[in-house]
Design a protein around this motif. Structure first.
Motif: not given
Length: 175
Positions: A82-89, A93-98, A106-107, A120-124
Motif C-alpha cells: 500500500l505505501a508503494a502504491r500510494a507513492d507511485i499513484v 514519474l521522474q527518471i533519475l540517474t544515480l 516518485f515523490a 521512492r526509487l525503483m528500477t524498471a
C-alpha cells in the motif's frame, strides 16, 4: 531480451508504471467485487480500508472457509504494497540517474513539504516485478467465487451524461 529491456529508457519506465497502475486497478476491482457480493458497504474508501473491511468477512453457506482464508491471505499480502502504491499513484514519474543506474523516482505529494521531498526509487525491473506481483494477487482474488453476483448499476442522472459539452461520460456496462 525482455520486452521491457528492448525499449528506450523513458518508455521502459512509463510502460512499467502503467502496468503497475493497471495491476493496482485490477486488485481494487476484485476487492470491490467481493465486497459487493458479501454485502459490505463500498464507499469512496481508500484501498487499505477496503482491504481491512474485506478481511473481516466470515465463512457462510455462500463463502467457504477455504475461500475466506484465501481472501484474508491476499489482503495480508497486499498490505505491505500500500505505501508503494500510494507513492507511485500520487506522484509524477521522474527518471533519475544515480551512480550510472536509472531509477523511477516518485515523490508522493501527500507526504512532501516545501522544504524537502522524500522519493521512492525503483528500477524498471523492480516496478515491473511489483506489477506482476499485484496482477497475481488480483488473479487470486478473481478466482474466488462466492454465492452471488454483485448488483449492477442502473443509469441515472448521477452516472450518465451527454457528450455534447466535451466532458467525460460515465456509462454503467454489465459485464
Amino acid at each position: 531480451m525482455s520486452h521491457i529491456e528492448a525499449m528506450s529508457d523513458d518508455n521502459t519506465f512509463k510502460v512499467a508504471r502503467s502496468d503497475y497502475i493497471d495491476a493496482c486497478s485490477e486488485v481494487e476491482v476484485q476487492v470491490v467485487r467481493l465486497m459487493q457480493i458479501a454485502e459490505i458497504e463500498v464507499k469512496s474508501d481508500c484501498l487499505g480500508l477496503k482491504l481491512k473491511k474485506l478481511a473481516t468477512v466470515l465463512p457462510s453457506p455462500q463463502r467457504s472457509k477455504a475461500n475466506v482464508t484465501e481472501v484474508r491471505n491476499v489482503c495480508a499480502s497486499l498490505e505491505p504494497c500500500l505505501a508503494a502504491r500510494a507513492d507511485i499513484v500520487h506522484s509524477t514519474l521522474q527518471i533519475l540517474t544515480l551512480d550510472g543506474l536509472k531509477y523511477a523516482a516518485f515523490a508522493n505529494v501527500r507526504q512532501n513539504h516545501a522544504q524537502s521531498k522524500i522519493y521512492r526509487l525503483m528500477t524498471a525491473h523492480q516496478l515491473s516485478h511489483e506489477a506482476r506481483h499485484l496482477k497475481e494477487l488480483a488473479d487470486r482474488l478473481a478466482a474466488v467465487k462466492w454465492g452471488s453476483t454483485p448488483p449492477t448499476a442502473r443509469p441515472n442522472a448521477s452516472n450518465s451524461a451527454s457528450c455534447s459539452n466535451g466532458q467525460s461520460v460515465r456509462i454503467p456496462i454489465r459485464t
